[in-house]
Scaffold this motif. Structure first.
Motif, mmCIF file in Angstrom:
data_model
loop_
_atom_site.group_PDB
_atom_site.id
_atom_site.type_symbol
_atom_site.label_atom_id
_atom_site.label_comp_id
_atom_site.label_asym_id
_atom_site.label_seq_id
_atom_site.Cartn_x
_atom_site.Cartn_y
_atom_site.Cartn_z
ATOM 1 N N VAL A 38 0.852 -1.184 0.000
ATOM 2 C CA VAL A 38 0.000 0.000 0.000
ATOM 3 C C VAL A 38 0.888 1.234 0.000
ATOM 4 O O VAL A 38 1.789 1.371 0.823
ATOM 5 C CB VAL A 38 -0.935 0.004 1.224
ATOM 6 N N VAL A 39 0.630 2.139 -0.937
ATOM 7 C CA VAL A 39 1.446 3.333 -1.111
ATOM 8 C C VAL A 39 0.552 4.564 -0.966
ATOM 9 O O VAL A 39 -0.480 4.659 -1.632
ATOM 10 C CB VAL A 39 2.120 3.341 -2.506
ATOM 11 N N PRO A 40 0.914 5.502 -0.093
ATOM 12 C CA PRO A 40 0.092 6.705 0.056
ATOM 13 C C PRO A 40 0.260 7.657 -1.137
ATOM 14 O O PRO A 40 1.334 7.729 -1.735
ATOM 15 C CB PRO A 40 0.628 7.349 1.333
ATOM 16 N N VAL A 41 -0.811 8.351 -1.474
ATOM 17 C CA VAL A 41 -0.734 9.438 -2.454
ATOM 18 C C VAL A 41 -0.506 10.693 -1.634
ATOM 19 O O VAL A 41 -1.323 11.061 -0.796
ATOM 20 C CB VAL A 41 -2.033 9.550 -3.276
ATOM 21 N N THR A 42 0.617 11.347 -1.843
ATOM 22 C CA THR A 42 1.002 12.486 -1.020
ATOM 23 C C THR A 42 0.988 13.778 -1.824
ATOM 24 O O THR A 42 0.897 13.758 -3.054
ATOM 25 C CB THR A 42 2.415 12.279 -0.446
ATOM 26 N N LEU A 43 1.105 14.880 -1.113
ATOM 27 C CA LEU A 43 1.255 16.159 -1.797
ATOM 28 C C LEU A 43 2.622 16.205 -2.463
ATOM 29 O O LEU A 43 3.612 15.716 -1.918
ATOM 30 C CB LEU A 43 1.146 17.322 -0.805
ATOM 31 N N SER A 44 2.657 16.808 -3.632
ATOM 32 C CA SER A 44 3.933 17.032 -4.312
ATOM 33 C C SER A 44 4.639 18.207 -3.626
ATOM 34 O O SER A 44 4.080 18.867 -2.744
ATOM 35 C CB SER A 44 3.677 17.371 -5.783
ATOM 36 N N GLU A 45 5.841 18.474 -4.036
ATOM 37 C CA GLU A 45 6.568 19.634 -3.492
ATOM 38 C C GLU A 45 5.767 20.915 -3.754
ATOM 39 O O GLU A 45 5.631 21.766 -2.885
ATOM 40 C CB GLU A 45 7.957 19.722 -4.132
ATOM 41 N N LYS A 46 5.215 21.018 -4.956
ATOM 42 C CA LYS A 46 4.373 22.171 -5.299
ATOM 43 C C LYS A 46 3.141 22.211 -4.391
ATOM 44 O O LYS A 46 2.741 23.268 -3.915
ATOM 45 C CB LYS A 46 3.933 22.081 -6.764
ATOM 46 N N GLY A 47 2.542 21.045 -4.128
ATOM 47 C CA GLY A 47 1.362 20.965 -3.270
ATOM 48 C C GLY A 47 1.650 21.393 -1.838
ATOM 49 O O GLY A 47 0.834 22.044 -1.197
ATOM 50 N N ARG A 48 2.826 21.022 -1.325
ATOM 51 C CA ARG A 48 3.203 21.445 0.030
ATOM 52 C C ARG A 48 3.365 22.964 0.085
ATOM 53 O O ARG A 48 2.962 23.616 1.044
ATOM 54 C CB ARG A 48 4.483 20.737 0.473
ATOM 55 N N SER A 49 3.935 23.533 -0.976
ATOM 56 C CA SER A 49 4.092 24.988 -1.045
ATOM 57 C C SER A 49 2.720 25.669 -1.120
ATOM 58 O O SER A 49 2.475 26.675 -0.451
ATOM 59 C CB SER A 49 4.939 25.365 -2.259
ATOM 60 N N GLN A 50 1.820 25.103 -1.932
ATOM 61 C CA GLN A 50 0.471 25.665 -2.040
ATOM 62 C C GLN A 50 -0.249 25.623 -0.693
ATOM 63 O O GLN A 50 -0.915 26.584 -0.308
ATOM 64 C CB GLN A 50 -0.339 24.878 -3.082
ATOM 65 N N ALA A 51 -0.120 24.505 0.020
ATOM 66 C CA ALA A 51 -0.773 24.367 1.322
ATOM 67 C C ALA A 51 -0.212 25.367 2.331
ATOM 68 O O ALA A 51 -0.959 25.952 3.119
ATOM 69 C CB ALA A 51 -0.607 22.936 1.841
ATOM 70 N N GLU A 52 1.081 25.580 2.305
ATOM 71 C CA GLU A 52 1.710 26.553 3.210
ATOM 72 C C GLU A 52 1.195 27.966 2.915
ATOM 73 O O GLU A 52 0.845 28.714 3.830
ATOM 74 C CB GLU A 52 3.233 26.500 3.067
ATOM 75 N N GLN A 53 1.134 28.327 1.635
ATOM 76 C CA GLN A 53 0.638 29.652 1.258
ATOM 77 C C GLN A 53 -0.819 29.828 1.671
ATOM 78 O O GLN A 53 -1.210 30.889 2.176
ATOM 79 C CB GLN A 53 0.789 29.854 -0.242
ATOM 80 N N LEU A 54 -1.623 28.785 1.473
ATOM 81 C CA LEU A 54 -3.031 28.852 1.862
ATOM 82 C C LEU A 54 -3.151 29.015 3.377
ATOM 83 O O LEU A 54 -3.948 29.816 3.861
ATOM 84 C CB LEU A 54 -3.776 27.600 1.410
ATOM 85 N N GLY A 55 -2.359 28.264 4.121
ATOM 86 C CA GLY A 55 -2.386 28.371 5.583
ATOM 87 C C GLY A 55 -2.086 29.775 6.056
ATOM 88 O O GLY A 55 -2.741 30.291 6.966
ATOM 89 N N GLN A 56 -1.101 30.406 5.431
ATOM 90 C CA GLN A 56 -0.753 31.776 5.802
ATOM 91 C C GLN A 56 -1.917 32.724 5.521
ATOM 92 O O GLN A 56 -2.221 33.616 6.314
ATOM 93 C CB GLN A 56 0.507 32.226 5.068
ATOM 94 N N LYS A 57 -2.580 32.518 4.395
ATOM 95 C CA LYS A 57 -3.708 33.383 4.032
ATOM 96 C C LYS A 57 -4.896 33.153 4.970
ATOM 97 O O LYS A 57 -5.543 34.102 5.419
ATOM 98 C CB LYS A 57 -4.122 33.112 2.583
ATOM 99 N N LEU A 58 -5.187 31.896 5.298
ATOM 100 C CA LEU A 58 -6.331 31.593 6.156
ATOM 101 C C LEU A 58 -6.139 32.096 7.579
ATOM 102 O O LEU A 58 -7.113 32.411 8.262
ATOM 103 C CB LEU A 58 -6.601 30.086 6.175
#
Length: 65
Positions: A38-58
């Motif tokens: 079983v292999v997890p589907v994870t955020l890509s490097e770009k996805g981690r950056s997007q999530a960080e930016q969203l967190g800062q905005k929220l």
């Protein structure tokens, strides 16, 4: 009579490794290899950056329930 305004905020997760290769992903956050592992589907490097930016905005937004 004046109607009350409603503001709705919708957010989406960042890019996953499957999104990056244009692979369709269902609701599961993992997939099973041919060997049964079983292999997890994870955020890509770009996805981690997007999530960080969203967190800062929220963090600066005010929400009510």
């Amino acid at each position: 009579m004046q109607a009350n305004a409603v503001s709705v905020t919708i957010v989406r997760h960042g890019e996953t490794t499957w999104n990056a290769i244009k692979r369709i992903q269902g609701q599961l956050s993992y997939y099973t290899e041919d060997d049964g592992s079983v292999v997890p589907v994870t955020l890509s490097e770009k996805g981690r950056s997007q999530a960080e930016q969203l967190g800062q905005k929220l963090r600066t937004m005010q929400f009510t329930s």
